[in-house]
Design an enzyme around this catalytic site. Structure first.
Site, PDB file in Angstrom:
ATOM      1  N   GLY A 191       0.851  -1.194   0.000  1.00 43.67           N
ATOM      2  CA  GLY A 191       0.000   0.000   0.000  1.00 43.67           C
ATOM      3  C   GLY A 191       0.878   1.231   0.000  1.00 43.67           C
ATOM      4  N   VAL A 226      17.785   9.101  -4.453  1.00 49.03           N
ATOM      5  CA  VAL A 226      18.422   9.504  -5.718  1.00 49.03           C
ATOM      6  C   VAL A 226      19.440  10.608  -5.466  1.00 49.03           C
ATOM      7  CG1 VAL A 226      18.002  10.562  -7.983  1.00 49.03           C
ATOM      8  CG2 VAL A 226      16.461   8.780  -7.132  1.00 49.03           C
ATOM      9  N   ARG A 254       1.168  -5.287  -4.862  1.00 48.58           N
ATOM     10  CA  ARG A 254       1.275  -6.381  -3.883  1.00 48.58           C
ATOM     11  C   ARG A 254       1.426  -7.651  -4.706  1.00 48.58           C
ATOM     12  NH1 ARG A 254      -0.801  -3.927   1.003  1.00 48.58           N
ATOM     13  NH2 ARG A 254      -2.561  -2.560   0.628  1.00 48.58           N
ATOM     14  N   SER A 303       6.214  -5.913   2.560  1.00 40.39           N
ATOM     15  CA  SER A 303       7.347  -5.516   1.718  1.00 40.39           C
ATOM     16  C   SER A 303       8.669  -5.735   2.445  1.00 40.39           C
ATOM     17  CB  SER A 303       7.236  -4.044   1.331  1.00 40.39           C
ATOM     18  OG  SER A 303       5.952  -3.771   0.840  1.00 40.39           O
ATOM     19  N   ASP A 315      -0.476   2.750   8.464  1.00 39.53           N
ATOM     20  CA  ASP A 315      -1.016   2.049   9.638  1.00 39.53           C
ATOM     21  C   ASP A 315      -0.133   2.157  10.892  1.00 39.53           C
ATOM     22  OD1 ASP A 315      -2.945   1.339   7.869  1.00 39.53           O
ATOM     23  OD2 ASP A 315      -2.588  -0.814   7.931  1.00 39.53           O
ATOM     24  N   MET A 357      -8.853   3.848   8.006  1.00 43.61           N
ATOM     25  CA  MET A 357      -8.027   2.691   7.663  1.00 43.61           C
ATOM     26  C   MET A 357      -7.178   2.220   8.846  1.00 43.61           C
ATOM     27  SD  MET A 357      -6.494   2.804   3.864  1.00 43.61           S
ATOM     28  CE  MET A 357      -7.461   2.214   2.488  1.00 43.61           C
ATOM     29  N   ARG A 398      -5.852  -1.852   8.983  1.00 46.57           N
ATOM     30  CA  ARG A 398      -6.349  -3.233   8.935  1.00 46.57           C
ATOM     31  C   ARG A 398      -6.086  -3.985  10.235  1.00 46.57           C
ATOM     32  NH1 ARG A 398      -5.078  -5.895   3.425  1.00 46.57           N
ATOM     33  NH2 ARG A 398      -3.202  -4.704   3.830  1.00 46.57           N
ATOM     34  N   ARG A 408     -25.204   8.944  11.600  1.00 41.36           N
ATOM     35  CA  ARG A 408     -24.757   8.639  10.241  1.00 41.36           C
ATOM     36  C   ARG A 408     -23.375   7.992  10.302  1.00 41.36           C
ATOM     37  NH1 ARG A 408     -29.263  10.124   9.597  1.00 41.36           N
ATOM     38  NH2 ARG A 408     -30.117  11.635   8.108  1.00 41.36           N
ATOM     39  N   HIS A 419      -9.764   4.983   1.217  1.00 39.60           N
ATOM     40  CA  HIS A 419      -8.485   5.348   0.591  1.00 39.60           C
ATOM     41  C   HIS A 419      -8.222   6.846   0.552  1.00 39.60           C
ATOM     42  CE1 HIS A 419      -8.882   1.162  -0.600  1.00 39.60           C
ATOM     43  NE2 HIS A 419      -7.590   1.162  -0.830  1.00 39.60           N
TER      44      HIS A 419
HETATM   45  O1  F6P Z   1      -1.475   0.147   3.503  1.00 46.62           O
HETATM   46  C1  F6P Z   1      -2.241  -0.274   4.539  1.00 46.62           C
HETATM   47  C2  F6P Z   1      -3.692  -0.185   4.157  1.00 46.62           C
HETATM   48  O2  F6P Z   1      -3.996   1.135   3.768  1.00 46.62           O
HETATM   49  C3  F6P Z   1      -4.628  -0.646   5.262  1.00 46.62           C
HETATM   50  O3  F6P Z   1      -4.908   0.335   6.212  1.00 46.62           O
HETATM   51  C4  F6P Z   1      -5.832  -1.051   4.465  1.00 46.62           C
HETATM   52  O4  F6P Z   1      -6.587  -1.998   5.161  1.00 46.62           O
HETATM   53  C5  F6P Z   1      -5.222  -1.641   3.228  1.00 46.62           C
HETATM   54  O5  F6P Z   1      -3.967  -1.031   3.068  1.00 46.62           O
HETATM   55  C6  F6P Z   1      -6.046  -1.449   1.987  1.00 46.62           C
HETATM   56  O6  F6P Z   1      -5.419  -2.119   0.938  1.00 46.62           O
HETATM   57  P1  F6P Z   1      -5.851  -1.985  -0.580  1.00 46.62           P
HETATM   58  O7  F6P Z   1      -5.348  -0.652  -1.060  1.00 46.62           O
HETATM   59  O8  F6P Z   1      -5.165  -3.126  -1.253  1.00 46.62           O
HETATM   60  O9  F6P Z   1      -7.338  -2.041  -0.611  1.00 46.62           O
END
Ligand code: F6P
Length: 352
Positions: free
Chosen positions: A10, A23, A71, A104, A127, A169, A171, A255, A261
């Protein structure tokens, strides 16, 4: 030296600043730099280009990564890694800088085996889930983005006397929710590390809403920041709370907003550019000094890693980084325990 650089997993804001610094530092010190496109996929496909100063001029202000990221599913396999080692040798690389997150860096550690070239990693993940680095590249920008979004949501929430659950975000790490939630004046912060079951979580939030919207307290908005890693779906939490509000505080709405993203993009903060550039300089100097199979960490705990010329940057073996990352994932890491303890201590203030 001939130094390769790739970004993987990511993306995170500040990756471009790291590339630029790799660089610039390399060229300034007489090395050649090869940019590898789309992470390990590009390494396997020999998708590479020699980078010059003008290729990276002024790129620090842009989010994403100029090299692209991916990935890879093939690279983690034994065949994939053997192919990658072969590619490294064919490309004549003496050193490789891998900029990315947990997966990575695990890849960088695996690739280090047999030393096809010197391999160093830089922690880049919004994260903040990489062991031994107090901050990863991208975290500060992501926190600022969340806080800005929450401020906007708070404006409209206050206008309508509403509660909002904002999912961010993260995960396997609640760090973004924790840090941004405090800064955005959240009334509650939900993170998986606390280990609450759905019933306890919903009842706790019900009580928060009852108190907040009571005649005595008369709050105009309630902001609940929820980490993605909390497995109860945000929509279900909101649906259940909406039912309770019908009797607990008639007229008050609730709500949800899932930032997704949005949190990963945008112009990197000055802090992220600074961290990225200093870690990247450390990577180039480290490669010159023979460092291999290690990560450049930002402000690790005292006594962790070898010192560099930069007081905030240390060299930590990748094996140690990955072991600590695993402890962060399973909750046994001292840093995860400290985060949770801080949030619990702060928790009583949130709902006031
Ligand atoms: O890079 C980490 C992350 O942004 C997590 O917080 C999120 O769950 C995941 O990547 C989302 O991945 P993708 O962009 O593959 O949906």
């Amino acid at each position: 030296m001939r130094i390769g650089v790739l970004t993987s997993g990511g993306d995170s804001p500040g990756m471009n600043a790291a590339i630029r610094s790799v660089v610039k530092a390399s060229i300034a010190r007489g090395h050649a730099v090869v940019g590898i496109r789309n992470g390990y996929e590009g390494l396997l496909a020999a998708d590479m280009v020699e980078l010059q100063l003008n290729d990276v001029d002024g790129i620090s202000r842009f989010g994403g990564t100029m090299l692209g990221s991916a990935r890879s599913l093939y690279f983690p396999t034994p065949e994939g890694q053997a192919d990658a080692r072969r590619r490294v040798k064919e490309a004549g690389l003496d050193g490789l800088v891998v900029i990315g997150g947990n997966g990575s860096l695990a890849g960088a550690h695996a690739l280090s085996d047999g030393r096809p070239c010197q391999v160093v990693g830089l922690p880049a993940s919004i994260d903040n889930d990489i062991g031994h680095s107090r901050l990863c590249i991208g975290v500060d920008t992501a926190v600022n983005t969340i806080v800005e979004a929450c401020d906007r949501i708070s404006d409209t929430a206050r206008a309508h006397r509403r509660a909002f659950v904002v999912e961010v975000m993260g995960r396997h790490s609640g760090y973004l929710a924790m840090r941004a939630g405090i800064a955005a004046d959240a009334d509650a912060i939900l993170y998986a590390e606390e280990g609450l079951d759905e019933e306890t979580l919903v009842q706790r939030l019900r009580k928060l809403l009852q108190q907040s919207f009571s005649d005595a307290r008369d709050k105009k908005r309630v902001l609940i920041v929820k980490a993605e890693g909390v497995t109860v779906p945000t929509a279900r939490i909101v649906e259940r709370l909406a039912k309770f509000l019908e009797t607990d505080a008639p007229g008050v709405g609730i709500r949800e907003t899932i930032l997704g993203h949005v949190v990963r993009g945008g112009s990197p903060s000055a802090m992220d550019r600074l961290i990225a550039q200093r870690l990247a300089l450390g990577a180039v100097l480290g490669l010159e000094a023979g460092v291999h199979d290690a990560m450049l960490a930002w402000e690790p705990s005292e006594g962790v890693g070898a010192a560099t010329r930069d007081p905030s940057v240390a060299i930590v073996p990748l094996a140690e980084v990955l072991a600590e990352t695993q402890r962060m994932l399973d909750g046994t890491s001292a840093s995860t325990k400290a985060r949770v303890a801080l949030l619990q201590a702060y928790g009583s203030l949130l709902a006031l």
